[in-house]
Design a protein around this motif. Structure first.
Motif, PDB file in Angstrom:
ATOM      1  N   ALA A 170       5.593  -4.811  -6.970  1.00 29.13           N
ATOM      2  CA  ALA A 170       6.230  -4.213  -8.137  1.00 29.13           C
ATOM      3  C   ALA A 170       5.201  -3.748  -9.173  1.00 29.13           C
ATOM      4  N   LEU A 171       4.048  -4.449  -9.251  1.00 30.84           N
ATOM      5  CA  LEU A 171       3.075  -4.158 -10.301  1.00 30.84           C
ATOM      6  C   LEU A 171       1.893  -3.321  -9.829  1.00 30.84           C
ATOM      7  N   ILE A 172       1.860  -2.964  -8.561  1.00 28.46           N
ATOM      8  CA  ILE A 172       0.693  -2.277  -8.011  1.00 28.46           C
ATOM      9  C   ILE A 172       0.431  -0.936  -8.706  1.00 28.46           C
ATOM     10  N   CYS A 173       1.481  -0.318  -9.249  1.00 28.11           N
ATOM     11  CA  CYS A 173       1.311   0.982  -9.916  1.00 28.11           C
ATOM     12  C   CYS A 173       1.274   0.855 -11.439  1.00 28.11           C
ATOM     13  N   ASN A 174       1.086  -0.362 -11.946  1.00 26.41           N
ATOM     14  CA  ASN A 174       1.049  -0.611 -13.392  1.00 26.41           C
ATOM     15  C   ASN A 174       2.262  -0.032 -14.110  1.00 26.41           C
ATOM     16  N   PRO A 175       3.466  -0.480 -13.776  1.00 19.88           N
ATOM     17  CA  PRO A 175       4.681   0.087 -14.385  1.00 19.88           C
ATOM     18  C   PRO A 175       4.780  -0.246 -15.866  1.00 19.88           C
ATOM     19  N   ARG A 176       5.543   0.549 -16.574  1.00 21.42           N
ATOM     20  CA  ARG A 176       5.745   0.298 -17.997  1.00 21.42           C
ATOM     21  C   ARG A 176       6.935  -0.612 -18.244  1.00 21.42           C
ATOM     22  N   ILE A 177       7.876  -0.649 -17.283  1.00 22.94           N
ATOM     23  CA  ILE A 177       9.065  -1.490 -17.426  1.00 22.94           C
ATOM     24  C   ILE A 177       9.310  -2.216 -16.109  1.00 22.94           C
ATOM     25  N   LEU A 178       9.449  -3.535 -16.195  1.00 18.76           N
ATOM     26  CA  LEU A 178       9.745  -4.354 -15.017  1.00 18.76           C
ATOM     27  C   LEU A 178      11.119  -4.987 -15.192  1.00 18.76           C
ATOM     28  N   ILE A 179      11.992  -4.796 -14.203  1.00 18.16           N
ATOM     29  CA  ILE A 179      13.306  -5.424 -14.204  1.00 18.16           C
ATOM     30  C   ILE A 179      13.258  -6.571 -13.201  1.00 18.16           C
ATOM     31  N   ALA A 180      13.427  -7.789 -13.685  1.00 24.94           N
ATOM     32  CA  ALA A 180      13.378  -8.973 -12.829  1.00 24.94           C
ATOM     33  C   ALA A 180      14.792  -9.520 -12.682  1.00 24.94           C
ATOM     34  N   ASP A 181      15.372  -9.366 -11.498  1.00 22.57           N
ATOM     35  CA  ASP A 181      16.761  -9.776 -11.258  1.00 22.57           C
ATOM     36  C   ASP A 181      16.792 -11.140 -10.577  1.00 22.57           C
ATOM     37  N   GLU A 182      17.034 -12.186 -11.352  1.00 22.23           N
ATOM     38  CA  GLU A 182      17.082 -13.556 -10.836  1.00 22.23           C
ATOM     39  C   GLU A 182      15.866 -13.858  -9.946  1.00 22.23           C
ATOM     40  N   MET A 227       0.821  -1.215   0.000  1.00 19.40           N
ATOM     41  CA  MET A 227       0.000   0.000   0.000  1.00 19.40           C
ATOM     42  C   MET A 227       0.849   1.256   0.000  1.00 19.40           C
ATOM     43  N   GLU A 228       1.991   1.217   0.691  1.00 17.37           N
ATOM     44  CA  GLU A 228       2.887   2.373   0.709  1.00 17.37           C
ATOM     45  C   GLU A 228       3.366   2.713  -0.698  1.00 17.37           C
ATOM     46  N   ALA A 229       3.744   1.684  -1.469  1.00 15.88           N
ATOM     47  CA  ALA A 229       4.196   1.920  -2.839  1.00 15.88           C
ATOM     48  C   ALA A 229       3.104   2.581  -3.671  1.00 15.88           C
ATOM     49  N   LEU A 230       1.863   2.146  -3.478  1.00 15.23           N
ATOM     50  CA  LEU A 230       0.759   2.717  -4.239  1.00 15.23           C
ATOM     51  C   LEU A 230       0.468   4.152  -3.821  1.00 15.23           C
ATOM     52  N   ARG A 231       0.450   4.427  -2.527  1.00  6.39           N
ATOM     53  CA  ARG A 231       0.077   5.757  -2.041  1.00  6.39           C
ATOM     54  C   ARG A 231       1.152   6.802  -2.336  1.00  6.39           C
ATOM     55  N   HIS A 273       2.797   6.972  -5.150  1.00  5.35           N
ATOM     56  CA  HIS A 273       2.712   7.353  -6.563  1.00  5.35           C
ATOM     57  C   HIS A 273       1.294   7.647  -7.037  1.00  5.35           C
ATOM     58  N   SER A 274       0.291   7.422  -6.204  1.00  8.14           N
ATOM     59  CA  SER A 274      -1.089   7.659  -6.619  1.00  8.14           C
ATOM     60  C   SER A 274      -1.845   8.393  -5.510  1.00  8.14           C
ATOM     61  N   ASP A 275      -2.798   9.190  -5.916  1.00  7.53           N
ATOM     62  CA  ASP A 275      -3.615   9.932  -4.959  1.00  7.53           C
ATOM     63  C   ASP A 275      -4.835   9.082  -4.608  1.00  7.53           C
ATOM     64  N   VAL A 276      -4.627   8.131  -3.691  1.00  5.49           N
ATOM     65  CA  VAL A 276      -5.713   7.246  -3.282  1.00  5.49           C
ATOM     66  C   VAL A 276      -5.806   7.239  -1.760  1.00  5.49           C
ATOM     67  N   ASN A 280      -7.831  -2.035  -0.711  1.00  7.38           N
ATOM     68  CA  ASN A 280      -8.627  -2.848  -1.630  1.00  7.38           C
ATOM     69  C   ASN A 280      -7.834  -3.232  -2.872  1.00  7.38           C
ATOM     70  N   ARG A 281      -7.056  -2.284  -3.391  1.00  9.45           N
ATOM     71  CA  ARG A 281      -6.273  -2.574  -4.587  1.00  9.45           C
ATOM     72  C   ARG A 281      -5.134  -3.540  -4.269  1.00  9.45           C
ATOM     73  N   ALA A 282      -4.563  -3.438  -3.071  1.00  5.49           N
ATOM     74  CA  ALA A 282      -3.508  -4.369  -2.672  1.00  5.49           C
ATOM     75  C   ALA A 282      -4.064  -5.792  -2.549  1.00  5.49           C
ATOM     76  N   ILE A 283      -5.267  -5.921  -1.973  1.00  9.67           N
ATOM     77  CA  ILE A 283      -5.904  -7.238  -1.872  1.00  9.67           C
ATOM     78  C   ILE A 283      -6.173  -7.803  -3.265  1.00  9.67           C
ATOM     79  N   GLU A 284      -6.663  -6.942  -4.161  1.00 13.96           N
ATOM     80  CA  GLU A 284      -6.946  -7.372  -5.528  1.00 13.96           C
ATOM     81  C   GLU A 284      -5.668  -7.852  -6.224  1.00 13.96           C
TER      82      GLU A 284
END
Length: 337
Positions: free
Chosen positions: A179-191, A125-129, A131-134, A141-145
């Protein structure tokens, strides 16, 4: 479509008392939205530093000394432009607004990435709040989803759990959710699947492909596992001693490898028809001295194909196009073509 991320002539050096380590040395590539670029190489080749450079989280005393990292930015009027991330302050407001929103990363060991004293839900939720005004309720609710979408059972209960209460596979899924909670355009997956068993590994790879299709994001997948790279990548970057040895579409690289290092890596992977109890092929020797400033091919001392030809040792490193979307940094190969 123009690439969503373009890296040009990137050089990252670590300035130590013993000397300078050239962790990333003249690396260039691009990746389009909805595509996956696999970055493969043995330990110490500089794979992870490439991802850290893009996110601008290179640990001290490392720093970018040359190159560009161009992120395509969509303007409000429908036009687009490129933002170079290299000149930006790593801890500046602009970079922090991009990191986590447009660019995000899944780390190798989620237990070391999550705070052990905060719940999984509070960290997502911290990551979402940020970068987003929620509101707090909407963020929950979005974190549960999102936890449900990454395959965590009973997400409404798990959201209040702590990292140590989840299995390794569930922690990795929770890391993907964050990592995906904010719908990023680029995901870097390190191992992201190294610490998981084969069954969970396959589930995580399938999950990433499904989420990529849903969100349309680009993925940079960093791994030393060629089997994983072949499963998820569209194009592959083979890295050795901080340099790109070969860059090609995944089917071309696995069926028609050209660089001796790529061939050696593929030979070391057991196949279905490999006899039981047989010895696996190995790459003789070790990586060069990390403080060495090598002019030519850094694989020269371990190569079984060059036959001691001085052209491989003395000719300046250059990644050369040998076919459509196929690049090789081998002086002997480029002479033949």
């Amino acid at each position: 479509m123009p690439p969503i991320l373009t890296v040009e002539n990137l050089r990252v050096h670590f300035f130590l008392d013993e000397g300078v380590v050239r962790a990333v040395d003249d690396v260039s590539f691009s990746v389009e939205a909805g595509k996956t670029l696999g970055i493969v190489g043995e330990s110490g080749s500089g794979k992870s530093v490439i991802g850290q450079s893009i996110l601008r989280i290179i640990p001290s005393p490392g720093r970018i000394v040359n190159g560009k990292i161009l992120l395509r930015i969509e303007e409000g009027n429908g036009s687009s432009g490129n933002l170079d991330l290299v000149p930006l302050a790593p801890h500046g407001r602009l970079v922090r607004s991009i990191r986590g929103r447009d660019l995000t990363m899944i780390f190798q060991e989620p237990m070391n990435s999550f705070s052990p004293v905060h719940t999984i839900g509070s960290q997502i939720m911290e990551a979402l709040r940020i970068h987003s005004d929620v509101s707090a309720a909407e963020a929950r609710n979005r974190a549960i989803e999102m936890l449900g979408r990454v395959g965590i059972p009973s997400p409404e209960n798990r959201i209040d759990g702590y990292p140590h209460q989840l299995s390794g596979g569930m922690r990795q899924r929770a890391m993907i959710a964050m990592a995906l909670i904010c719908n990023p355009r680029i995901l870097i997956a390190d191992e992201p699947t190294t610490a998981l068993d084969v069954t969970i590994q396959a589930q995580i790879l399938e999950l990433l492909k499904e989420l990529q299709q849903e969100f349309g994001m680009a993925i940079l997948f960093v791994s030393h596992n060629l089997g994983v790279i072949s499963e998820i990548s569209d194009d592959v970057l083979v890295v050795y001693f901080g340099r790109v040895m070969e860059h090609a579409p995944v089917d071309v690289l696995f069926n028609e490898p050209l660089h001796p290092y790529t061939k050696a890596l593929l030979r070391s992977v057991p196949g279905i028809d490999t006899p039981v109890r047989s010895h696996l092929a190995t790459i003789e020797g070790t990586l060069p001295d990390p403080y060495a400033d090598i002019v030519g091919c850094p694989f020269f001392g371990r190569c079984t194909e060059c036959g001691g030809e001085t052209i491989c040792r003395d000719d300046p490193y250059e990644l050369t196009k040998v076919a459509d979307r196929h690049y090789v940094a081998c002086p002997r190969m480029c002479i033949k073509t």
